[in-house]
Design a protein around this motif. Structure first.
Motif, PDB file in Angstrom:
ATOM      1  N   ARG A   1      -6.338 -47.682  -9.085  1.00  0.00           N
ATOM      2  CA  ARG A   1      -6.345 -46.295  -8.609  1.00  0.00           C
ATOM      3  C   ARG A   1      -6.086 -46.220  -7.112  1.00  0.00           C
ATOM      4  N   LEU A   2      -6.568 -47.177  -6.344  1.00  0.00           N
ATOM      5  CA  LEU A   2      -6.290 -47.183  -4.905  1.00  0.00           C
ATOM      6  C   LEU A   2      -4.788 -47.325  -4.665  1.00  0.00           C
ATOM      7  N   GLN A   3      -4.121 -48.161  -5.450  1.00  0.00           N
ATOM      8  CA  GLN A   3      -2.663 -48.287  -5.337  1.00  0.00           C
ATOM      9  C   GLN A   3      -1.988 -46.969  -5.696  1.00  0.00           C
ATOM     10  N   HIS A   4      -2.480 -46.305  -6.742  1.00  0.00           N
ATOM     11  CA  HIS A   4      -1.911 -45.014  -7.145  1.00  0.00           C
ATOM     12  C   HIS A   4      -2.126 -43.946  -6.076  1.00  0.00           C
ATOM     13  N   LEU A   5      -3.218 -44.069  -5.313  1.00  0.00           N
ATOM     14  CA  LEU A   5      -3.543 -43.073  -4.298  1.00  0.00           C
ATOM     15  C   LEU A   5      -2.858 -43.320  -2.953  1.00  0.00           C
ATOM     16  N   ALA A   6      -2.072 -44.382  -2.849  1.00  0.00           N
ATOM     17  CA  ALA A   6      -1.431 -44.716  -1.567  1.00  0.00           C
ATOM     18  C   ALA A   6      -0.656 -43.536  -0.969  1.00  0.00           C
TER      19      ALA A   6
ATOM     20  N   GLY B   1      -9.516 -48.874   5.362  1.00  0.00           N
ATOM     21  CA  GLY B   1      -9.346 -47.880   4.314  1.00  0.00           C
ATOM     22  C   GLY B   1      -7.909 -47.476   4.074  1.00  0.00           C
ATOM     23  N   VAL B   2      -6.983 -48.111   4.757  1.00  0.00           N
ATOM     24  CA  VAL B   2      -5.566 -47.812   4.578  1.00  0.00           C
ATOM     25  C   VAL B   2      -4.820 -49.107   4.275  1.00  0.00           C
ATOM     26  N   GLU B   3      -3.802 -48.991   3.483  1.00  0.00           N
ATOM     27  CA  GLU B   3      -3.071 -50.177   3.025  1.00  0.00           C
ATOM     28  C   GLU B   3      -2.379 -50.896   4.181  1.00  0.00           C
ATOM     29  N   GLY B   4      -2.490 -52.215   4.179  1.00  0.00           N
ATOM     30  CA  GLY B   4      -1.758 -53.046   5.120  1.00  0.00           C
ATOM     31  C   GLY B   4      -2.320 -53.106   6.525  1.00  0.00           C
ATOM     32  N   ARG B   5      -3.534 -52.597   6.730  1.00  0.00           N
ATOM     33  CA  ARG B   5      -4.138 -52.641   8.064  1.00  0.00           C
ATOM     34  C   ARG B   5      -5.585 -53.070   7.936  1.00  0.00           C
TER      35      ARG B   5
END
Length: 191
Positions: A81-86, A100-104
């Motif tokens: 779900r986190l991937q879906h919420l990107a 809390g953010v992708e890639g950081r």
């Protein structure tokens, strides 16, 4: 990446071995949960492992970190779900956010700050910065506030409902020296 199992004894590696039919049954269950049904009580128990913060062991209780080992299927659901919420996260992500953010992550914040300091030195400019850390931050979170923030920020209702339901019904059992303690509920905190 191999991670430890929760009390359900399912690791991510175990879940990779399931058949398409088993995945279909899990997906149907998770869709029901996102539709408002409760998480199965067997999936609402976490194992709390107590780990020292430093290499040397201490007799001070606050010198230890409590790591919750959540059920494998919940972790799989949350990661998916986190991937879906990107795309939703990108709507409100700020430049200075490093968690809390992708890639950081924290290392990115440290390197970015170090580069800014070096640039200031090269330009002979003054540089000032501040950092704040909240002691036992995640253990002190009053959950109604993040729920309201997530709702106002537009998190899909089914995902928020499933997340909230899991957190509010979660029971924890401490594991120390191979022993397993009694269930208890945490009124504050998020894993």
């Amino acid at each position: 990446k191999e991670t430890a199992a929760g009390l359900d004894q399912w690791t991510p590696a175990d879940l990779k071995l399931l058949s398409p039919k088993a995945y279909q049954a899990i997906a149907e269950m998770l869709n029901e949960i996102e539709g408002g049904k409760a998480w199965p009580k067997q999936m609402n128990v976490a194992r709390a492992a107590v780990l020292p913060k430093e290499e040397l062991t201490s007799m001070e209780p606050l010198e230890y970190r409590v790591l919750l080992m959540l059920p494998g299927i919940y972790r799989m659901w949350a990661k998916t779900r986190l991937q879906h919420l990107a795309p939703w996260v990108k709507e409100w992500q700020l430049e200075g956010m490093y968690a809390g953010v992708e890639g950081r992550g924290a290392a990115d914040a440290v390197y970015q700050t170090a580069l800014r300091i070096e640039l200031s030195h090269l330009k002979n400019e003054s540089f000032a910065a501040a950092a704040a850390g909240i002691y036992k931050c995640f253990n002190q979170i009053q959950r109604p506030l993040p729920y309201e923030i997530m709702e106002k920020a537009g998190m899909p209702k089914g995902i928020l409902s499933a997340y909230k339901s899991f957190q509010e019904e979660l029971k924890v059992r401490n594991t120390i020296a191979g022993g397993l303690g009694s269930e208890y509920k945490r009124d504050t905190s998020i894993p």
